[in-house]
Design an enzyme around this catalytic site. Structure first.
Site, PDB file in Angstrom:
ATOM      1  CB  CYS A 121      -0.848   0.048   1.254  1.00 40.20           C
ATOM      2  SG  CYS A 121      -1.812  -1.444   1.525  1.00 40.20           S
ATOM      3  NE  ARG A 171       4.148   1.988  -1.542  1.00 40.63           N
ATOM      4  CZ  ARG A 171       5.223   1.241  -1.344  1.00 40.63           C
ATOM      5  NH1 ARG A 171       6.243   1.348  -2.163  1.00 40.63           N
ATOM      6  NH2 ARG A 171       5.290   0.396  -0.344  1.00 40.63           N
ATOM      7  CD1 TRP A 227      -1.601  -5.432  -2.946  1.00 41.87           C
ATOM      8  CD2 TRP A 227      -2.476  -4.560  -4.801  1.00 41.87           C
ATOM      9  NE1 TRP A 227      -1.528  -6.376  -3.917  1.00 41.87           N
ATOM     10  CE2 TRP A 227      -2.041  -5.882  -5.071  1.00 41.87           C
ATOM     11  CE3 TRP A 227      -3.058  -3.828  -5.840  1.00 41.87           C
ATOM     12  CZ2 TRP A 227      -2.191  -6.479  -6.319  1.00 41.87           C
ATOM     13  CZ3 TRP A 227      -3.188  -4.430  -7.081  1.00 41.87           C
ATOM     14  CH2 TRP A 227      -2.757  -5.729  -7.307  1.00 41.87           C
ATOM     15  CG  ASN A 283       3.035  -0.719   2.926  1.00 41.08           C
ATOM     16  OD1 ASN A 283       2.528  -1.723   2.446  1.00 41.08           O
ATOM     17  ND2 ASN A 283       4.229  -0.303   2.584  1.00 41.08           N
ATOM     18  N   GLY A 284       1.675  -3.145   5.080  1.00 36.97           N
ATOM     19  CA  GLY A 284       2.351  -4.328   5.603  1.00 36.97           C
ATOM     20  C   GLY A 284       1.340  -5.388   5.995  1.00 36.97           C
ATOM     21  CD  GLU A 327       9.303 -17.202 -15.437  1.00 36.49           C
ATOM     22  OE1 GLU A 327       8.502 -17.819 -16.171  1.00 36.49           O
ATOM     23  OE2 GLU A 327       9.183 -15.985 -15.188  1.00 36.49           O
ATOM     24  CE  LYS A 360       9.533 -12.929 -17.006  1.00 35.97           C
ATOM     25  NZ  LYS A 360       8.592 -13.827 -16.461  1.00 35.97           N
ATOM     26  CD  GLU A 405       7.684 -12.318 -20.291  1.00 41.02           C
ATOM     27  OE1 GLU A 405       6.480 -12.178 -20.482  1.00 41.02           O
ATOM     28  OE2 GLU A 405       8.160 -12.740 -19.223  1.00 41.02           O
ATOM     29  CG  HIS A 465      16.980 -37.503 -26.380  1.00 42.64           C
ATOM     30  ND1 HIS A 465      17.006 -38.851 -26.649  1.00 42.64           N
ATOM     31  CD2 HIS A 465      17.451 -37.370 -25.116  1.00 42.64           C
ATOM     32  CE1 HIS A 465      17.458 -39.508 -25.592  1.00 42.64           C
ATOM     33  NE2 HIS A 465      17.731 -38.625 -24.648  1.00 42.64           N
ATOM     34  CE  LYS A 499       1.650  -7.764 -14.171  1.00 35.47           C
ATOM     35  NZ  LYS A 499       2.909  -8.488 -14.239  1.00 35.47           N
TER      36      LYS A 499
HETATM   37  C1  F6R Z   1       5.069 -13.609 -18.199  1.00 35.25           C
HETATM   38  C2  F6R Z   1       3.718 -13.221 -17.891  1.00 35.25           C
HETATM   39  C3  F6R Z   1       2.595 -14.078 -18.366  1.00 35.25           C
HETATM   40  C4  F6R Z   1       1.662 -14.401 -17.194  1.00 35.25           C
HETATM   41  C5  F6R Z   1       0.414 -15.192 -17.679  1.00 35.25           C
HETATM   42  C6  F6R Z   1      -0.461 -15.615 -16.528  1.00 35.25           C
HETATM   43  O1  F6R Z   1       6.006 -12.735 -17.636  1.00 35.25           O
HETATM   44  O2  F6R Z   1       3.510 -12.234 -17.245  1.00 35.25           O
HETATM   45  O3  F6R Z   1       3.061 -15.249 -18.931  1.00 35.25           O
HETATM   46  O4  F6R Z   1       2.389 -15.145 -16.266  1.00 35.25           O
HETATM   47  O5  F6R Z   1      -0.299 -14.413 -18.571  1.00 35.25           O
HETATM   48  O6  F6R Z   1      -0.915 -14.518 -15.804  1.00 35.25           O
HETATM   49  P1  F6R Z   1      -1.560 -14.688 -14.372  1.00 35.25           P
HETATM   50  O7  F6R Z   1      -0.508 -15.169 -13.461  1.00 35.25           O
HETATM   51  O8  F6R Z   1      -2.059 -13.313 -14.030  1.00 35.25           O
HETATM   52  O9  F6R Z   1      -2.678 -15.685 -14.492  1.00 35.25           O
END
Ligand code: F6R
Length: 602
Positions: A2, A27, A74, A100-101, A477, A481, A484, A500, A597
């Site tokens: 927050c 935040r 939040w 906040n916490g 992962e 990263k 993307e 293989h 997002k």
């Molecule tokens: C990768 C990324 C996406 C999300 C995916 C699932 O950095 O951000 O691959 O991980 O769209 O999103 P959530 O976790 O919100 O269901």
């Protein structure tokens, strides 16, 4: 996470506070509230919505007084609603505070306070603090002493801004494991979670450390230790950031800021689940048919979860990407099934669809979610929160490592409930997990060497990430990263698979990132590294063994820890490498192309 802000001086407090809240909105943005004080009376306005919405709906700019505190929320405990918005107050209405916490032991404290006759309005952990100070004030009569005594009873993280009508010339601010900084003005003082909140008025700041509190009047400030009440000498620093830099706490991008936030949010994830995890583990312990569903980065957390549950709780879950799950498993899910859904946003369409299907078929649904009150939490029977705070960068970083922390805690607690692992080992793992945030702090020092490595690699076309066992998902992962945000082709695969087929693509100078902690498969990893090297690969190895250092072209030294705990620290250098490569290639890592997002279409 927050945002909090406080002001005391000659200006109208509400104006300064509202401006600050606008700057702190990143935040948290589910609800907003302000308290000001004039002539011994508190004025509180608060409600659900963004800062602009709440300011307009409740007329926040029309509040009297020259001192006050504000909050942008939040949610962590209690859904976002008007009552749960901060400030929260005590029974007398003389103490109001913003927080906040996360207070780990709030349920016990609340029970005791209710028994003593306190009446609670909200579901928040925060309200406990106001009542606790009120209770201490009854016996001590001195507010500062009561404050100290009360706060020493809290377990968890807290940054607080407190107004008390009985002391009209001052405000109190406290910090423990949540950020707080004082702004030193001329005849006025500020405090906030972050510098941008008051940077317009002053660039002279004092950073509070853990277990410190500040007593602030318009002309003076003093910082003291919470345990003893003794004064602490603090340095006034001058900040030379622009406002835009300050919003990202001096980092050039939100993604980097969020990578650097990981030690703190990991602590929050651990504190925030310390108590609830046992009940959840008990509720799910007897399910033997377990599915874990998720997408993207959360899917990689799900894969790591599978190894954790296998190794510790001796459960063998089926992990499916949620978009596949619906079509393949419909006939296999029933009331004896447990479906664990992992989603940062709680709004990913495929994951929600899988959860709804599971509910329809009578399965028990546990969600691991970051956004409180999101759709996933409404569908699920049980929810565990990751407590990572809002993630602004599109690429998931801190929400991934906090998902892993929650899954680790869950696997440990399940193993304890089921008696599938030695208690001594489980205790070691718990202690180890509590140390992981500090280890991550150390790993963040690798940012500059990783930037130099990225300089060397920035024109490469293909990367391979290899791992085995519990660190195979780390390889996947790491590759995601990179893809993307840097738009470089990257493949993550099990090191055993390399020979293989994919080995055909390894030629002179191709980067192969090997995740190779000490553990069950270390020797096999060395063999795979040799295979790649024999084809000319540039091997970048993450691990803690000298043998690994000898065989690698670039060695990234990691702390030596139990293999079970490696997925969290080991992803951090890979996040940093992807970040630096993206920046060096001229991309904005906060806004990668073709990715939102929250993916709300199937
Ligand atoms: C990768 C990324 C996406 C999300 C995916 C699932 O950095 O951000 O691959 O991980 O769209 O999103 P959530 O976790 O919100 O269901």
């Amino acid at each position: 996470m927050c945002g909090i802000i406080g002001y005391i001086g000659e200006r109208r407090a509400c104006e300064v506070i509202v401006k600050g809240l606008k700057r702190l909105e990143y935040r948290g943005y589910d609800s907003v509230g302000v308290v000001t004080e004039e002539n011994g009376k508190l004025y509180i306005k608060k409600g659900v919505g963004s800062v602009d919405e709440v300011v307009e709906r409740l007329n926040l700019l029309d509040m009297p007084g020259n001192r006050g505190v504000g909050h942008t929320r939040w949610a962590t405990h209690g859904v976002p609603n008007d009552i749960n918005a901060h400030p929260q107050k005590d029974c007398t209405g003389k103490i109001a505070l913003v927080h906040n916490g996360i207070i780990e032991n709030f349920a016990e404290l609340k029970k005791e306070l209710v028994e003593k006759g306190h009446t609670f309005e909200s579901d928040t952990d925060t309200e406990v603090i106001a009542h606790l100070i009120e209770e201490e004030l009854k016996s001590s009569g001195n507010f500062e002493e009561a404050l100290r005594k009360a706060l020493l009873k809290l377990k968890g993280s807290f940054a607080l801004g407190i107004v008390y009508t009985g002391e009209p010339d001052r405000l109190y601010f406290v910090r423990n494991e949540s950020p707080l900084v004082l702004g030193i003005g001329d005849g006025e003082m500020f405090a906030a979670s972050d510098v941008p909140a008051f940077l317009e008025y002053t660039n002279k700041v004092v950073f509070l450390d853990d277990m410190e509190y500040a007593v602030v009047t318009k002309d003076s400030w003093v910082v003291k230790r919470l345990e003893t009440g003794e004064e602490v000498e603090k340095e006034v620093k001058t900040i030379d950031w622009t406002l835009e830099m300050a919003e990202k706490a001096g980092f050039p991008h939100f993604m980097l800021k969020e990578i650097f936030e990981q030690p703190r949010v990991l602590r929050d994830a651990i504190h925030g689940n310390a108590k609830v995890i046992r009940d959840v583990a008990r509720e799910i312990a007897n399910y033997s048919k377990i599915f874990i569903v998720a997408m993207g980065t959360s899917y990689h957390a799900a894969l790591t979860g599978k190894y954790l549950l296998q190794r510790l709780a001796k459960k063998v879950p089926i992990v499916e990407d949620a978009s596949e799950f619906r079509y393949e498993f419909e006939d296999l899910i029933d009331e004896n099934s447990l479906v664990i859904a992992i989603t940062q946003s709680g709004e990913t369409a495929d994951t929600l669809a899988a959860m709804k299907l599971a509910k329809r078929k009578g399965a028990k649904v546990l969600a691991i979610v970051n956004v409180v009150g999101s759709m996933a939490t409404r569908i699920a029977d049980l929810t565990l929160y990751t407590h990572a705070g809002p993630e602004i960068g599109v690429a998931a970083t801190k929400t991934y490592t906090t998902q892993l922390a929650v899954l680790t805690m869950l696997a440990i607690e399940l193993a304890r409930t089921l008696g599938t692992a030695e208690e001594e080992h489980l205790k070691e793992l718990e202690e180890g997990l509590r140390r992981v945030p500090d280890l991550v702090e150390g790993i963040l020092n690798l940012s500059e060497p990783l930037r130099e490595l990225a300089e060397e690699l920035k024109d490469k076309q293909n990367f391979f990430y290899i791992g085995r066992g519990i660190d195979l998902p780390t390889a996947l992962e790491g590759a995601l990263k990179l893809k993307e945000i840097s738009y470089i082709h990257a493949e993550g695969l099990s090191a055993g698979e390399l020979k293989h087929g994919p080995l055909a693509l390894i030629e002179d100078g191709v980067p192969v990132v090997a995740i190779a902690p000490n553990g069950r498969t270390f020797d096999k990893m060395l063999g795979n590294i040799e295979e790649a090297k024999a084809r000319g690969a540039h091997v970048i190895a993450l691990g803690s063994s000298e043998r690994l250092e000898e065989v690698s072209d670039t060695f990234i030294r990691m702390p030596d820890l139990d293999e079970i705990l490696t997925p969290i620290p080991y992803i951090v250098p890979l996040q940093l490498l992807a970040y630096h490569l993206a920046v060096l290639r001229g991309n904005d890592p906060d806004k990668p192309r073709n990715l939102a997002k929250s993916v709300t279409v199937e």
